[in-house]
Design an enzyme around this catalytic site. Structure first.
Site, PDB file in Angstrom:
ATOM      1  CD  GLU A   1      -3.446  -4.028   0.457  1.00 20.59           C
ATOM      2  OE1 GLU A   1      -2.903  -5.131   0.583  1.00 20.59           O
ATOM      3  OE2 GLU A   1      -3.663  -3.268   1.409  1.00 20.59           O
TER       4      GLU A   1
ATOM      5  CG  ASP B   1       0.793  -7.245   6.341  1.00 18.45           C
ATOM      6  OD1 ASP B   1       1.654  -7.899   6.963  1.00 18.45           O
ATOM      7  OD2 ASP B   1       0.616  -6.026   6.491  1.00 18.45           O
TER       8      ASP B   1
ATOM      9  N   GLY C   1      -5.993  -0.494  11.623  1.00 15.70           N
ATOM     10  CA  GLY C   1      -4.780   0.278  11.832  1.00 15.70           C
ATOM     11  C   GLY C   1      -4.068  -0.023  13.125  1.00 15.70           C
TER      12      GLY C   1
ATOM     13  CB  SER D   1      -5.033  -2.236   5.164  1.00 16.11           C
ATOM     14  OG  SER D   1      -3.656  -2.483   4.953  1.00 16.11           O
TER      15      SER D   1
END
Length: 344
Positions: free
Chosen positions: A141, A153, A103, A109
């Site tokens: 996700e 990402d 985070g 993530s």
């Protein structure tokens, strides 16, 4: 034993245009680089009738007998959702660990998702491409877990290197940027990363940005349009080796990014950023959605030491890094393909 890893990333320009609320209507563009800080997955195939998952970052543990139906709410939802996708219900032990705190705005993530998918598909002998791994990470996700995130990402972690990404309803385009060695060396020397220790509010920031984008808020749309154009300019400047101009573009991008939602910056972040600029930095930004995590600044030649001393006096800690050009990869694999028991 199988060991896989995937790199986290630093985003240079265009962040926010990779969210579906924007790119499905206007198309998105992002330029980013993967760095040599990794998320690691250790998998051991055994003869047990359980699935076990341990996370060192979150200091938590999950165990499930094979008789149960795998669900993925609560702790360790992401690895559980991935194992569920592949119908893996027993005979596997998973250990997860990262080189960066979770985070902190480095895309960790999604890096987790990419690393686990790389490990699982290697165990099963599926041989997915980098693009297929990234797409599957996005699906799990965003679609399966309903996370309000973009797609940059996952692709940065899967591919590695410095890339220009485009996002449309037809898919994600990936253009690896072929930079001169001296440009890469100078980029690694002039870009500095500082851990702020401040907590992030990425979910709230992204939710607010999404809602304002879908409502066609003129301020947000104009900023996202500008950030997309900056991504195209960042690609041109990097390829031309004009890195000080690239640093100035980072500053212009940070000014635009702060308009997307409240909480992207804070008075403390503003103070750190201005301290860096007073000591020689040209531009920079908080990495990721904003609110905390790592502060990235571009320092032209001769200024890095002064900027580092000033920010570390204020309590920040610098993290050295280099650019990763491998992307997600298998480091060790002594397991036989298809050794994991799967249910139809």
């Amino acid at each position: 034993m199988l060991i896989a890893r995937a790199p986290v990333r630093i985003s240079f320009a265009g962040g926010g245009t990779d969210l579906p609320s924007y790119y499905l209507r206007y198309g998105g563009a992002v330029v980013s680089a993967a760095i040599d800080k990794y998320f690691y997955v250790f998998m051991t195939v055994d003869k047990s009738d359980t699935i076990q998952i341990m996370s060192s970052d979150y200091q938590t543990f999950f165990r499930q007998p094979a008789v149960d139906t795998m669900i993925w709410d609560g702790d360790l939802a992401l690895p559980r959702a991935i194992l569920n996708h592949f119908n893996i219900h027993e005979g596997l032990s998973v250990f997860l660990a990262s080189q960066v705190p979770p985070g902190t705005g480095l895309g960790s993530s999604s890096t987790v998702a990419v690393a686990i998918i790389k490990a699982v598909t290697s165990l099963l002998g599926l041989g997915l491409s980098k693009h297929e791994i990234a797409e599957l990470a996005c699906f799990i996700e965003i679609e399966k877990l309903g996370m309000p995130i973009g797609k940059q990402d996952q692709f940065a972690a899967a591919y590695g290197g410095v890339n220009a990404f485009t996002f449309t309803a037809d898919g994600v385009g990936v253009e690896p940027l072929r930079l001169r060695p001296e440009t890469i060396e100078q980029l690694e020397r002039n870009l500095l990363l500082f851990y702020t220790g401040a907590a992030r509010e990425s979910a709230r920031v992204l939710d607010q940005q999404n809602r304002r984008t879908m409502a066609s808020d003129a301020e947000v749309l104009n900023s996202l349009h500008a950030l997309k154009e900056m991504a195209l300019e960042a690609r041109r400047l990097l390829q031309a080796g004009r890195l000080d101009a690239f640093g100035e573009l980072l500053h212009a991008g940070w000014e635009q990014k702060k308009r997307l939602a409240s909480g992207i910056s804070t008075p403390r972040i503003d103070e750190w950023y201005e301290t860096a600029r007073r000591h020689g930095a040209i531009g920079g930004k908080i990495t990721g959605a904003g609110g905390g995590g790592f502060l990235m600044v571009y320092c032209p030649s001769g200024t890095a030491a002064a900027v580092t001393a000033a920010l570390e006096t204020d309590g920040l800690r610098r993290m050295d890094f280099s650019i990763d050009f491998d992307g997600a990869k298998i480091l060790v694999n002594n397991s036989l393909p298809l050794a994991v028991t799967r249910r139809a």
